[in-house]
Design a protein around this motif. Structure first.
Motif, PDB file in Angstrom:
ATOM      1  N   GLU A 250       1.046  -7.298  -5.493  1.00  0.00           N
ATOM      2  CA  GLU A 250       0.390  -6.121  -6.071  1.00  0.00           C
ATOM      3  C   GLU A 250       0.861  -4.878  -5.335  1.00  0.00           C
ATOM      4  O   GLU A 250       0.996  -4.877  -4.110  1.00  0.00           O
ATOM      5  N   GLY A 251       1.086  -3.809  -6.087  1.00  0.00           N
ATOM      6  CA  GLY A 251       1.369  -2.511  -5.516  1.00  0.00           C
ATOM      7  C   GLY A 251       0.192  -1.589  -5.788  1.00  0.00           C
ATOM      8  O   GLY A 251      -0.370  -1.606  -6.884  1.00  0.00           O
TER       9      GLY A 251
ATOM     10  N   VAL B 186       0.849  -1.198   0.000  1.00  0.00           N
ATOM     11  CA  VAL B 186       0.000   0.000   0.000  1.00  0.00           C
ATOM     12  C   VAL B 186       0.883   1.246   0.000  1.00  0.00           C
ATOM     13  O   VAL B 186       1.775   1.372   0.835  1.00  0.00           O
ATOM     14  N   GLY B 187       0.619   2.149  -0.941  1.00  0.00           N
ATOM     15  CA  GLY B 187       1.438   3.345  -1.084  1.00  0.00           C
ATOM     16  C   GLY B 187       2.735   3.006  -1.791  1.00  0.00           C
ATOM     17  O   GLY B 187       3.808   3.461  -1.405  1.00  0.00           O
TER      18      GLY B 187
ATOM     19  N   ASP C 113       1.913   4.457 -13.249  1.00  0.00           N
ATOM     20  CA  ASP C 113       2.525   4.397 -14.584  1.00  0.00           C
ATOM     21  C   ASP C 113       4.020   4.136 -14.467  1.00  0.00           C
ATOM     22  O   ASP C 113       4.581   3.304 -15.188  1.00  0.00           O
ATOM     23  N   ARG C 114       4.676   4.844 -13.570  1.00  0.00           N
ATOM     24  CA  ARG C 114       6.109   4.663 -13.378  1.00  0.00           C
ATOM     25  C   ARG C 114       6.406   3.251 -12.870  1.00  0.00           C
ATOM     26  O   ARG C 114       7.369   2.600 -13.301  1.00  0.00           O
ATOM     27  N   ALA C 115       5.595   2.749 -11.940  1.00  0.00           N
ATOM     28  CA  ALA C 115       5.782   1.394 -11.403  1.00  0.00           C
ATOM     29  C   ALA C 115       5.660   0.353 -12.515  1.00  0.00           C
ATOM     30  O   ALA C 115       6.455  -0.595 -12.577  1.00  0.00           O
TER      31      ALA C 115
ATOM     32  N   PRO D 187       7.442  -3.885  -4.352  1.00  0.00           N
ATOM     33  CA  PRO D 187       6.928  -5.107  -4.976  1.00  0.00           C
ATOM     34  C   PRO D 187       7.932  -5.768  -5.922  1.00  0.00           C
ATOM     35  O   PRO D 187       8.006  -6.995  -5.993  1.00  0.00           O
ATOM     36  N   LEU D 188       8.717  -4.963  -6.632  1.00  0.00           N
ATOM     37  CA  LEU D 188       9.714  -5.546  -7.533  1.00  0.00           C
ATOM     38  C   LEU D 188      10.797  -6.280  -6.742  1.00  0.00           C
ATOM     39  O   LEU D 188      11.244  -7.357  -7.140  1.00  0.00           O
ATOM     40  N   ALA D 189      11.211  -5.723  -5.612  1.00  0.00           N
ATOM     41  CA  ALA D 189      12.206  -6.386  -4.766  1.00  0.00           C
ATOM     42  C   ALA D 189      11.634  -7.670  -4.168  1.00  0.00           C
ATOM     43  O   ALA D 189      12.324  -8.692  -4.087  1.00  0.00           O
ATOM     44  N   ILE D 190      10.367  -7.636  -3.778  1.00  0.00           N
ATOM     45  CA  ILE D 190       9.720  -8.839  -3.238  1.00  0.00           C
ATOM     46  C   ILE D 190       9.618  -9.902  -4.323  1.00  0.00           C
ATOM     47  O   ILE D 190       9.889 -11.086  -4.085  1.00  0.00           O
ATOM     48  N   ALA D 191       9.244  -9.505  -5.534  1.00  0.00           N
ATOM     49  CA  ALA D 191       9.121 -10.455  -6.648  1.00  0.00           C
ATOM     50  C   ALA D 191      10.452 -11.121  -6.954  1.00  0.00           C
ATOM     51  O   ALA D 191      10.498 -12.310  -7.290  1.00  0.00           O
TER      52      ALA D 191
END
Length: 197
Positions: free
Chosen positions: A75-76, A54-55, A85-87, A62-66
């Motif tokens: 999900e972020g 969240v936030g 968009d940037r994410a 999320p990318l580091a967790i993935a």
């Protein structure tokens, strides 16, 4: 929302510039993001568990967790369409676009079904929430019965999160912890853990 609240909630307009925010803030918080991903990686989450950040801002957590736990559904969520968009661009560059979802949404009105998330994380976002009690009610609603919430933020800001969580999570353990990460080892950052008793 009052103008002062809006300015604070958007970090004085910086949230509207995803690329600039990503460059300025992500660099400083990179050790914390790695710590959050390591915490999630070491959690006893079964394969396929759903993790919501969240936030999420530009989606670095999320990318580091993935990268650490490719077996999780991640999900972020962020209030800013520019950040989402940037994410999504960051996920495409990292090669995780199909494994990590990003959604525009408000912590006070989450677009998730009841009892659908195993772990909620939030990193350096909670102090921007205009209504922490509303956010906590939504986190409680979407959390599965055995799920947990981990809120990483400035230690002083965690007091308001803990106060808001108390009435919303009766019968759960709520604990503030110090978080040590490289440059942020001074004790400024903490984690609020909400978990089953």
């Amino acid at each position: 929302m009052r103008a002062a609240d809006h300015a604070h909630a958007t970090l004085f307009g910086l949230f509207h510039h995803g690329g600039l925010y990503d460059r300025l803030v992500s660099l400083g918080f990179r050790p914390l993001y790695r710590r959050v991903a390591a915490d999630v990686a070491s959690a006893p989450l079964p394969e396929g568990s759903r993790v919501l950040d969240v936030g999420t801002g530009p989606g670095r957590v999320p990318l580091a967790i993935a990268a650490a736990r490719p077996d999780l559904r991640i999900e972020g969520l962020d209030l800013s369409p520019g950040m989402i968009d940037r994410a999504r661009r960051n996920a495409a560059r990292a090669g995780t676009a199909g494994r990590v979802e990003f959604t525009v949404g408000d912590v006070a009105d989450l677009p998730h079904p009841d009892g659908s998330v195993d772990l909620v994380v939030s990193t350096m976002s909670q102090h921007h929430w205009p209504d922490p009690a509303a956010g906590m009610r939504e986190l409680s609603r979407i959390l599965r019965p055995g799920g947990q919430v981990w809120i990483y933020d400035f230690r002083v800001a965690l007091r308001r999160a803990e106060t808001a969580a108390g009435p919303v999570f009766p019968g759960r353990l709520t604990r503030r912890e110090a978080v040590r990460t490289g440059r942020l080892a001074s004790g400024l950052i903490g984690r609020l853990v909400i978990r089953p008793a």
